[in-house]
Design a protein around this motif. Structure first.
Motif, PDB file in Angstrom:
ATOM      1  N   SER A   1       0.814  -1.225   0.000  1.00 47.97           N
ATOM      2  CA  SER A   1       0.000   0.000   0.000  1.00 47.97           C
ATOM      3  C   SER A   1       0.844   1.271   0.000  1.00 47.97           C
ATOM      4  CB  SER A   1      -0.924   0.006   1.224  1.00 47.97           C
ATOM      5  OG  SER A   1      -1.827  -1.076   1.181  1.00 47.97           O
ATOM      6  N   ILE A   2       2.164   1.146  -0.124  1.00 49.48           N
ATOM      7  CA  ILE A   2       3.033   2.325  -0.097  1.00 49.48           C
ATOM      8  C   ILE A   2       2.669   3.293  -1.226  1.00 49.48           C
ATOM      9  CG2 ILE A   2       5.402   3.111  -0.528  1.00 49.48           C
ATOM     10  CD1 ILE A   2       6.401   0.791   1.103  1.00 49.48           C
ATOM     11  N   LYS A   3       2.453   4.557  -0.843  1.00 48.41           N
ATOM     12  CA  LYS A   3       2.134   5.602  -1.823  1.00 48.41           C
ATOM     13  C   LYS A   3       3.291   6.572  -2.014  1.00 48.41           C
ATOM     14  CE  LYS A   3      -2.843   5.478  -0.861  1.00 48.41           C
ATOM     15  NZ  LYS A   3      -4.011   6.254  -0.348  1.00 48.41           N
ATOM     16  N   LYS A   4       4.078   6.783  -0.941  1.00 51.21           N
ATOM     17  CA  LYS A   4       5.228   7.686  -1.018  1.00 51.21           C
ATOM     18  C   LYS A   4       6.465   6.940  -0.515  1.00 51.21           C
ATOM     19  CE  LYS A   4       2.520  11.920  -0.272  1.00 51.21           C
ATOM     20  NZ  LYS A   4       2.378  13.145   0.555  1.00 51.21           N
ATOM     21  N   LEU A   5       7.485   6.849  -1.361  1.00 49.98           N
ATOM     22  CA  LEU A   5       8.710   6.131  -1.006  1.00 49.98           C
ATOM     23  C   LEU A   5       9.911   7.036  -1.240  1.00 49.98           C
ATOM     24  CD1 LEU A   5      10.151   3.517  -0.154  1.00 49.98           C
ATOM     25  CD2 LEU A   5      10.183   2.846  -2.558  1.00 49.98           C
ATOM     26  N   TYR A   6      10.707   7.222  -0.178  1.00 50.08           N
ATOM     27  CA  TYR A   6      11.905   8.056  -0.228  1.00 50.08           C
ATOM     28  C   TYR A   6      13.080   7.193   0.212  1.00 50.08           C
ATOM     29  CZ  TYR A   6      15.064  11.963   1.076  1.00 50.08           C
ATOM     30  OH  TYR A   6      16.124  12.835   1.199  1.00 50.08           O
ATOM     31  N   ILE A   7      14.077   7.034  -0.666  1.00 50.67           N
ATOM     32  CA  ILE A   7      15.273   6.262  -0.317  1.00 50.67           C
ATOM     33  C   ILE A   7      16.499   7.118  -0.615  1.00 50.67           C
ATOM     34  CG2 ILE A   7      16.664   4.204  -0.766  1.00 50.67           C
ATOM     35  CD1 ILE A   7      14.150   2.755  -1.609  1.00 50.67           C
ATOM     36  N   ASP A   8      17.244   7.472   0.425  1.00 49.98           N
ATOM     37  CA  ASP A   8      18.531   8.157   0.283  1.00 49.98           C
ATOM     38  C   ASP A   8      19.609   7.142   0.628  1.00 49.98           C
ATOM     39  OD1 ASP A   8      20.845   9.622   0.472  1.00 49.98           O
ATOM     40  OD2 ASP A   8      19.945  11.315   1.514  1.00 49.98           O
ATOM     41  N   ASP A   9      20.291   6.659  -0.408  1.00 46.82           N
ATOM     42  CA  ASP A   9      21.236   5.556  -0.234  1.00 46.82           C
ATOM     43  C   ASP A   9      22.675   6.005  -0.456  1.00 46.82           C
ATOM     44  OD1 ASP A   9      21.079   3.026   0.641  1.00 46.82           O
ATOM     45  OD2 ASP A   9      20.798   2.083  -1.296  1.00 46.82           O
ATOM     46  N   ARG A  10      22.975   7.254  -0.130  1.00 46.25           N
ATOM     47  CA  ARG A  10      24.301   7.782  -0.452  1.00 46.25           C
ATOM     48  C   ARG A  10      25.409   7.219   0.438  1.00 46.25           C
ATOM     49  NH1 ARG A  10      23.071  14.099  -0.664  1.00 46.25           N
ATOM     50  NH2 ARG A  10      21.497  13.460   0.854  1.00 46.25           N
ATOM     51  N   ARG A  11      25.042   6.590   1.545  1.00 44.51           N
ATOM     52  CA  ARG A  11      26.094   6.111   2.441  1.00 44.51           C
ATOM     53  C   ARG A  11      26.829   4.905   1.863  1.00 44.51           C
ATOM     54  NH1 ARG A  11      25.071   4.972   8.778  1.00 44.51           N
ATOM     55  NH2 ARG A  11      24.758   7.214   8.696  1.00 44.51           N
ATOM     56  N   ASN A  12      26.095   3.855   1.493  1.00 44.98           N
ATOM     57  CA  ASN A  12      26.735   2.628   1.012  1.00 44.98           C
ATOM     58  C   ASN A  12      26.320   2.222  -0.397  1.00 44.98           C
ATOM     59  OD1 ASN A  12      28.259   2.110   3.344  1.00 44.98           O
ATOM     60  ND2 ASN A  12      26.495   1.237   4.382  1.00 44.98           N
ATOM     61  N   ASN A  13      25.232   2.758  -0.873  1.00 48.17           N
ATOM     62  CA  ASN A  13      24.705   2.444  -2.204  1.00 48.17           C
ATOM     63  C   ASN A  13      24.560   0.943  -2.454  1.00 48.17           C
ATOM     64  OD1 ASN A  13      23.719   3.138  -4.741  1.00 48.17           O
ATOM     65  ND2 ASN A  13      25.726   2.958  -5.699  1.00 48.17           N
ATOM     66  N   PRO A  14      23.877   0.198  -1.564  1.00 49.18           N
ATOM     67  CA  PRO A  14      23.763  -1.247  -1.779  1.00 49.18           C
ATOM     68  C   PRO A  14      22.530  -1.662  -2.583  1.00 49.18           C
ATOM     69  CG  PRO A  14      22.930  -0.711   0.382  1.00 49.18           C
ATOM     70  CD  PRO A  14      23.276   0.598  -0.302  1.00 49.18           C
ATOM     71  N   ILE A  15      21.569  -0.756  -2.770  1.00 48.14           N
ATOM     72  CA  ILE A  15      20.344  -1.163  -3.450  1.00 48.14           C
ATOM     73  C   ILE A  15      20.559  -1.183  -4.964  1.00 48.14           C
ATOM     74  CG2 ILE A  15      19.401   1.178  -3.537  1.00 48.14           C
ATOM     75  CD1 ILE A  15      16.615  -0.072  -3.216  1.00 48.14           C
ATOM     76  N   GLY A  16      20.042  -2.223  -5.601  1.00 44.46           N
ATOM     77  CA  GLY A  16      20.207  -2.366  -7.039  1.00 44.46           C
ATOM     78  C   GLY A  16      18.910  -2.792  -7.689  1.00 44.46           C
ATOM     79  N   ASP A  17      19.038  -3.436  -8.840  1.00 43.87           N
ATOM     80  CA  ASP A  17      17.853  -3.799  -9.605  1.00 43.87           C
ATOM     81  C   ASP A  17      16.925  -4.755  -8.870  1.00 43.87           C
ATOM     82  OD1 ASP A  17      17.705  -2.300 -11.813  1.00 43.87           O
ATOM     83  OD2 ASP A  17      18.282  -3.848 -13.240  1.00 43.87           O
TER      84      ASP A  17
ATOM     85  N   VAL B   1      20.895   6.314  -5.778  1.00 43.98           N
ATOM     86  CA  VAL B   1      20.475   4.983  -6.238  1.00 43.98           C
ATOM     87  C   VAL B   1      20.635   4.921  -7.756  1.00 43.98           C
ATOM     88  CG1 VAL B   1      18.582   3.332  -6.395  1.00 43.98           C
ATOM     89  CG2 VAL B   1      18.830   4.752  -4.345  1.00 43.98           C
ATOM     90  N   ASN B   2      21.414   3.978  -8.235  1.00 47.81           N
ATOM     91  CA  ASN B   2      21.638   3.861  -9.678  1.00 47.81           C
ATOM     92  C   ASN B   2      20.555   3.007 -10.325  1.00 47.81           C
ATOM     93  OD1 ASN B   2      23.932   5.495  -9.812  1.00 47.81           O
ATOM     94  ND2 ASN B   2      25.270   3.813  -9.202  1.00 47.81           N
ATOM     95  N   ILE B   3      19.400   3.601 -10.476  1.00 41.05           N
ATOM     96  CA  ILE B   3      18.270   2.912 -11.089  1.00 41.05           C
ATOM     97  C   ILE B   3      18.572   2.654 -12.568  1.00 41.05           C
ATOM     98  CG2 ILE B   3      17.087   5.078 -11.629  1.00 41.05           C
ATOM     99  CD1 ILE B   3      14.446   3.622 -11.014  1.00 41.05           C
ATOM    100  N   THR B   4      18.155   1.494 -13.067  1.00 41.73           N
ATOM    101  CA  THR B   4      18.441   1.118 -14.454  1.00 41.73           C
ATOM    102  C   THR B   4      17.203   1.286 -15.327  1.00 41.73           C
ATOM    103  OG1 THR B   4      17.796  -1.207 -14.210  1.00 41.73           O
ATOM    104  CG2 THR B   4      20.068  -0.613 -13.603  1.00 41.73           C
ATOM    105  N   LEU B   5      17.424   1.167 -16.624  1.00 38.64           N
ATOM    106  CA  LEU B   5      16.331   1.262 -17.584  1.00 38.64           C
ATOM    107  C   LEU B   5      15.289   0.172 -17.340  1.00 38.64           C
ATOM    108  CD1 LEU B   5      15.733   3.137 -19.980  1.00 38.64           C
ATOM    109  CD2 LEU B   5      16.750   1.411 -21.481  1.00 38.64           C
ATOM    110  N   LYS B   6      15.752  -1.013 -16.969  1.00 39.58           N
ATOM    111  CA  LYS B   6      14.848  -2.139 -16.700  1.00 39.58           C
ATOM    112  C   LYS B   6      13.900  -1.810 -15.548  1.00 39.58           C
ATOM    113  CE  LYS B   6      14.964  -7.132 -15.767  1.00 39.58           C
ATOM    114  NZ  LYS B   6      15.861  -8.295 -15.505  1.00 39.58           N
ATOM    115  N   SER B   7      14.445  -1.256 -14.472  1.00 38.80           N
ATOM    116  CA  SER B   7      13.617  -0.891 -13.321  1.00 38.80           C
ATOM    117  C   SER B   7      12.652   0.237 -13.663  1.00 38.80           C
ATOM    118  CB  SER B   7      14.509  -0.478 -12.148  1.00 38.80           C
ATOM    119  OG  SER B   7      15.343  -1.537 -11.730  1.00 38.80           O
TER     120      SER B   7
END
Length: 267
Positions: free
Chosen positions: A135-151, A172-178
């Protein structure tokens, strides 16, 4: 605090900030306030002492935890089963990992989730959140510390969080696929910010312009985009009302002039 809580049974909103020292063997905080709806704890040395208050305050719908030292995985494991009505969660500068995120994933009513500079969270934790909190409507992710999130994590978010209206990704280095999956499944997405990402270039910008039909507000900061990528917004994103571009060194005033001439109502 215990005296205050004991004598204020109608308390709905409690903020406790900047308690940076604590004596030896402190008392635990009282176990719960039946009417408490919002709790904010910032810069508190022993914020874990509030676990008893959280566990007993089953009506809490907003929880804010920021810059509180200590390890938070076990805290969330203990209290997650009590926060069944949690709608809004803000976590900022905490030492916590996937164990905590998997516990938070049990909060199925969660609509607003703000995660900033958490120490040890990976795709597995973010995937658990997406699976457990559709049910998430607003999502904020600041991943500048370790940058572990990916596709893996972003694809799971795109697959399950189909009600999303606002998405902010920093570092967050979001890709075209995502991007394509999020555009396909999150058809109500109206606001998006992509910042400090080497993965957002002209190809990704063209994808946004072509596929995000409901997007009204877009913010791009410190990404390697050029004027060529901005050309897609001359006709793309038909619902767009505002574009903000900051610290993108290869963008010139030509982009602004072109958009202003072709879409005079666009801010």
């Amino acid at each position: 605090l215990n005296l205050f809580l004991e004598n204020c049974p109608s308390l709905e909103d409690l903020s406790v900030k900047r308690l940076r020292r604590i004596r030896d063997n402190p008392e635990a905080i009282l176990a719960g306030q039946s009417k408490l709806k919002r709790l904010c704890l910032k810069d508190i040395v022993s914020a874990h002492l509030f676990g008893t208050l959280l566990a007993g305050s089953k009506g809490i719908h907003t929880l804010i935890l920021a810059r509180n030292p200590g390890m938070w995985d076990q805290f969330f494991k203990l209290v997650n089963e009590h926060l069944t009505d949690l709608v809004e969660l803000w976590l900022d500068h905490l030492n916590m990992g996937d164990v905590a995120l998997k516990a938070i994933a049990n909060c199925s009513k969660l609509e607003i989730l703000h995660l900033s500079k958490l120490s040890d969270c990976t795709d597995a934790g973010y995937s658990a959140i997406a699976n457990g909190c559709p049910s998430i409507k607003k999502l904020y992710i600041d991943d500048r510390r370790n940058n572990p999130i990916g596709d893996e994590g972003l694809l799971t978010i795109g697959k399950h969080c189909t009600k999303m209206q606002e998405l902010v990704l920093i570092g967050v280095n979001i890709t075209l696929k995502s991007l394509k999956l999020i555009a396909s499944n999150c058809v109500g997405l109206e606001r998006m910010a992509l910042c400090n990402s080497n993965g957002i270039g002209d190809t990704e910008l063209s994808c946004i312009a072509e596929k995000f039909m409901s997007l009204k507000k877009l913010c791009i900061k410190n990404c390697p985009i050029t004027d060529a990528g901005m050309e897609g917004f001359v006709r793309g994103c038909p619902s767009l009302t505002k574009v903000k571009v900051k610290r993108c060194k290869d963008i010139t005033m030509n982009s602004a002039v072109q958009l202003r001439m072709s879409r005079p109502d666009l801010i």
